[in-house]
Design a protein around this motif. Structure first.
Motif, PDB file in Angstrom:
ATOM      1  N   PRO A   1     -14.999 -34.479  -6.165  1.00 12.05           N
ATOM      2  CA  PRO A   1     -15.001 -35.844  -6.677  1.00 12.05           C
ATOM      3  C   PRO A   1     -15.320 -35.799  -8.250  1.00 12.05           C
ATOM      4  CG  PRO A   1     -16.423 -35.638  -4.731  1.00 12.05           C
ATOM      5  CD  PRO A   1     -15.837 -34.263  -5.021  1.00 12.05           C
ATOM      6  N   GLY A   2     -14.426 -36.525  -8.904  1.00  7.86           N
ATOM      7  CA  GLY A   2     -14.749 -36.714 -10.219  1.00  7.86           C
ATOM      8  C   GLY A   2     -14.088 -35.364 -11.117  1.00  7.86           C
ATOM      9  N   ALA A   3     -13.500 -34.506 -10.478  1.00  9.02           N
ATOM     10  CA  ALA A   3     -12.761 -33.483 -11.206  1.00  9.02           C
ATOM     11  C   ALA A   3     -11.564 -33.740 -12.001  1.00  9.02           C
ATOM     12  CB  ALA A   3     -12.371 -32.315  -9.968  1.00  9.02           C
ATOM     13  N   PRO A   4     -12.019 -33.477 -13.262  1.00  8.69           N
ATOM     14  CA  PRO A   4     -10.801 -33.720 -14.267  1.00  8.69           C
ATOM     15  C   PRO A   4      -9.425 -33.148 -14.008  1.00  8.69           C
ATOM     16  CG  PRO A   4     -12.033 -32.116 -15.289  1.00  8.69           C
ATOM     17  CD  PRO A   4     -12.782 -32.595 -13.935  1.00  8.69           C
ATOM     18  N   GLY A   5      -9.488 -31.885 -12.993  1.00  8.74           N
ATOM     19  CA  GLY A   5      -8.025 -31.132 -13.220  1.00  8.74           C
ATOM     20  C   GLY A   5      -6.858 -31.983 -12.747  1.00  8.74           C
ATOM     21  N   PRO A   6      -6.900 -32.888 -11.578  1.00  8.73           N
ATOM     22  CA  PRO A   6      -5.706 -33.317 -11.087  1.00  8.73           C
ATOM     23  C   PRO A   6      -4.906 -34.472 -12.161  1.00  8.73           C
ATOM     24  CG  PRO A   6      -7.098 -33.081  -9.381  1.00  8.73           C
ATOM     25  CD  PRO A   6      -8.001 -32.791 -10.603  1.00  8.73           C
ATOM     26  N   VAL A   7      -6.116 -35.064 -12.804  1.00  8.13           N
ATOM     27  CA  VAL A   7      -5.514 -36.024 -13.639  1.00  8.13           C
ATOM     28  C   VAL A   7      -5.278 -35.569 -15.087  1.00  8.13           C
ATOM     29  CG1 VAL A   7      -6.678 -38.184 -15.221  1.00  8.13           C
ATOM     30  CG2 VAL A   7      -7.692 -37.769 -12.919  1.00  8.13           C
TER      31      VAL A   7
ATOM     32  N   LEU B   1      -8.171 -35.796 -22.423  1.00  8.00           N
ATOM     33  CA  LEU B   1      -9.595 -35.451 -21.973  1.00  8.00           C
ATOM     34  C   LEU B   1     -10.511 -36.979 -21.833  1.00  8.00           C
ATOM     35  CD1 LEU B   1     -10.420 -32.279 -23.790  1.00  8.00           C
ATOM     36  CD2 LEU B   1     -10.128 -32.591 -21.202  1.00  8.00           C
ATOM     37  N   TRP B   2     -10.096 -37.920 -22.715  1.00 10.36           N
ATOM     38  CA  TRP B   2     -10.799 -38.939 -22.729  1.00 10.36           C
ATOM     39  C   TRP B   2     -10.282 -39.678 -21.580  1.00 10.36           C
ATOM     40  CZ3 TRP B   2      -8.787 -43.806 -24.002  1.00 10.36           C
ATOM     41  CH2 TRP B   2      -9.488 -44.898 -23.760  1.00 10.36           C
ATOM     42  N   LEU B   3      -9.064 -39.682 -20.915  1.00 11.69           N
ATOM     43  CA  LEU B   3      -8.539 -40.438 -20.149  1.00 11.69           C
ATOM     44  C   LEU B   3      -9.206 -39.917 -18.686  1.00 11.69           C
ATOM     45  CD1 LEU B   3      -4.871 -40.941 -21.051  1.00 11.69           C
ATOM     46  CD2 LEU B   3      -6.586 -42.802 -21.105  1.00 11.69           C
TER      47      LEU B   3
ATOM     48  N   ASP C   1     -14.821 -43.892 -16.281  1.00 14.07           N
ATOM     49  CA  ASP C   1     -14.526 -45.089 -16.528  1.00 14.07           C
ATOM     50  C   ASP C   1     -13.221 -45.430 -17.067  1.00 14.07           C
ATOM     51  OD1 ASP C   1     -15.187 -43.875 -18.744  1.00 14.07           O
ATOM     52  OD2 ASP C   1     -16.547 -45.036 -19.787  1.00 14.07           O
ATOM     53  N   GLN C   2     -12.287 -44.467 -17.263  1.00 13.87           N
ATOM     54  CA  GLN C   2     -10.993 -44.590 -17.916  1.00 13.87           C
ATOM     55  C   GLN C   2      -9.733 -44.532 -16.829  1.00 13.87           C
ATOM     56  OE1 GLN C   2     -10.763 -45.567 -20.661  1.00 13.87           O
ATOM     57  NE2 GLN C   2     -13.021 -45.238 -21.338  1.00 13.87           N
ATOM     58  N   THR C   3     -10.370 -44.955 -15.469  1.00 12.84           N
ATOM     59  CA  THR C   3      -9.234 -44.679 -14.219  1.00 12.84           C
ATOM     60  C   THR C   3      -8.214 -45.868 -14.344  1.00 12.84           C
ATOM     61  OG1 THR C   3     -11.175 -44.455 -12.946  1.00 12.84           O
ATOM     62  CG2 THR C   3      -9.082 -44.878 -11.725  1.00 12.84           C
ATOM     63  N   ASN C   4      -8.420 -47.045 -15.094  1.00 14.35           N
ATOM     64  CA  ASN C   4      -7.290 -47.895 -15.176  1.00 14.35           C
ATOM     65  C   ASN C   4      -6.003 -47.381 -16.010  1.00 14.35           C
ATOM     66  OD1 ASN C   4      -8.678 -49.833 -13.384  1.00 14.35           O
ATOM     67  ND2 ASN C   4      -9.630 -50.799 -15.268  1.00 14.35           N
ATOM     68  N   PHE C   5      -6.505 -46.754 -17.031  1.00 16.34           N
ATOM     69  CA  PHE C   5      -5.524 -46.137 -18.161  1.00 16.34           C
ATOM     70  C   PHE C   5      -4.746 -44.940 -17.418  1.00 16.34           C
ATOM     71  CE2 PHE C   5      -8.437 -48.182 -20.610  1.00 16.34           C
ATOM     72  CZ  PHE C   5      -7.751 -49.228 -21.176  1.00 16.34           C
TER      73      PHE C   5
END
Length: 434
Positions: free
Chosen positions: A87-93, A137-139, A143-147
């Motif tokens: 959960p919350g891992a930045p890798g896939p995004v 990285l910011w995306l 809290d930036q899920t919408n983007f």
């Protein structure tokens, strides 16, 4: 298939296709012996180093920035695993964003004007590339899920997870980039565009190879090597070829002349109406006509080497031929130009086509014909200067007779200027009336 078609196919395949095949064959985990796999680990560093150095030396911000784009994609995959399902891992995004931005970046760099990285344009492009990893990285923040959702969202209700890890928006970006760059390559034959297409193919291979345990770094390095070799090829092409027409240039002519034997033919082709069109419509129109005529001359020249040394004239050199041997080829070039229809649209654009299909009612037809002068070296006069002068005399005679004809010139050996009757005679003072 004709030799010109084979040559065009080879230029489209090499070097990028060859590099990709070698990468698939040898850069997989078990593609090389164990003792070779160690040195291969420094391959990406070598490619990056040479690419940046030569990109700086050749004033190619396109190569330097493209390599940086590939480095950012590689580091994003290696440092942030795209398969991390926690959960919350930045890798896939981050993976979805990076795979979408990479082809768009390479496409954008191919569309902007080339220049050095130290210019203000180069610095601006560098800043735009360097800021992208931070934005990505910011995306990835929660809290930036919408983007970030648009980069992962399925465009069509079809699951692609079974055969690829690449999200649908990124797949669309790769397809668009490959399509547009392929069209540009077919139109302009720029090695950099062809190299970028193969670099994108190597990038897709790097991403797909993740499912099989392949190192993405090695295949992204292969993509970088393709871009580097394409720049070398393009630099060589621009040095030896006329940039406007694609014919060989003066440097290539001088090197060819140095190896010229005693049996050869020189033909000089001139566009009969081109200077008139330049005076009437401007230099840009005459250049467009030259750009459209040149491929027809190159395609019909056979074994001859085609050079553009000046203006509206093309010089053809035939090795080990007589003038009679070349008449059919030269006549074919003349007829090809005569049968082609050119039209001027809005005094700004030259079109080639059929009056009944691609040309509008207000377009102005621009008839074009070619006059040709040809001369061959003889045992008595093998000098290139004399043969070229004979070809030019024949060309001017052809134009003087109305143009659109082929004339054969005869060599006229340079006659030494007769010395003055009194030259060299010693004169006594007594001979002068003082």
């Amino acid at each position: 298939m004709s030799s010109s078609s084979l040559k065009a196919a080879w230029h489209g395949f090499a070097p990028g296709g060859l590099v990709l095949l070698l990468a698939i064959g040898f850069l997989r985990p078990h593609g090389l012996p164990i003792w070779v796999q160690g040195p291969v680990s420094v391959f990406p560093v070598i490619v990056l180093g040479f690419g940046i150095v030569f990109g700086w030396y050749l004033s190619s911000s396109r190569l330097i920035l493209s390599l940086l784009v590939l480095v950012f994609l590689d580091r994003g995959i290696v440092l942030f695993l795209p398969t991390d399902s926690s959960p919350g891992a930045p890798g896939p995004v981050l993976f979805a964003i990076a795979t979408c931005l990479t082809p768009l970046n390479l496409l954008a760099l191919s569309l902007v004007k080339e220049g050095g990285i130290s210019t203000w344009r180069g610095i601006l492009r560098l800043a735009l590339v360097l800021i992208q990893p931070f934005i990505a990285l910011w995306l990835c923040l929660p809290d930036q899920t919408n983007f970030s959702i648009p980069f992962q969202h399925a465009l069509i209700p079809l699951s692609t997870a079974g055969w690829t890890m690449i999200p649908q928006p990124a797949l669309l970006a790769f397809c668009v980039a490959v399509l547009l760059l392929s069209i540009r390559f077919l139109l302009y034959q720029d090695p950099l565009d062809g190299g970028t297409v193969w670099a994108l193919a190597a990038t897709v291979t790097a991403i797909q190879g993740l499912q099989y345990g392949w190192s993405p770094t090695n295949f992204l390095a292969a993509a970088g090597l393709t871009l580097f070799l394409s720049l070398v090829h393009a630099s060589h092409q621009r040095t030896y070829h006329d940039e406007l027409t694609g014919a060989l240039g003066r440097l290539a002519f001088e090197e060819t002349v140095a190896r010229l034997g005693k049996r050869y033919v020189v033909a000089v082709l001139g566009m009969d109406q081109l200077k008139q069109y330049q005076r009437q419509y401007g230099k840009q129109i005459s250049e467009q006509i030259l750009r459209l005529v040149a491929p027809k001359i190159l395609a019909s020249a056979g074994t001859a080497k085609v050079f553009r040394l000046a203006g509206d004239e093309f010089t053809l050199l035939f090795y080990n031929r007589t003038a009679t041997d070349t008449l059919a080829t030269l006549e074919g070039i003349r007829k090809s130009a005569e049968q082609t229809r050119f039209y001027l649209r809005k005094n700004a654009r030259v079109l080639e086509g059929d009056r009944n299909s691609t040309v509008g009612p207000n377009d102005i037809e621009l008839p074009l014909s070619i006059s040709t002068g040809v001369a061959e070296a003889t045992a008595a006069s093998p000098a290139l200067t004399l043969v070229t002068k004979a070809a030019y005399r024949a060309l001017y005679e052809a134009k003087g007779e109305g143009g659109n004809i082929l004339k054969r010139g005869t060599i006229q050996p340079d006659q030494p200027k007769p010395a003055h009757n009194q030259a060299g005679r010693i004169v006594a003072y007594s001979e002068y009336d003082l």
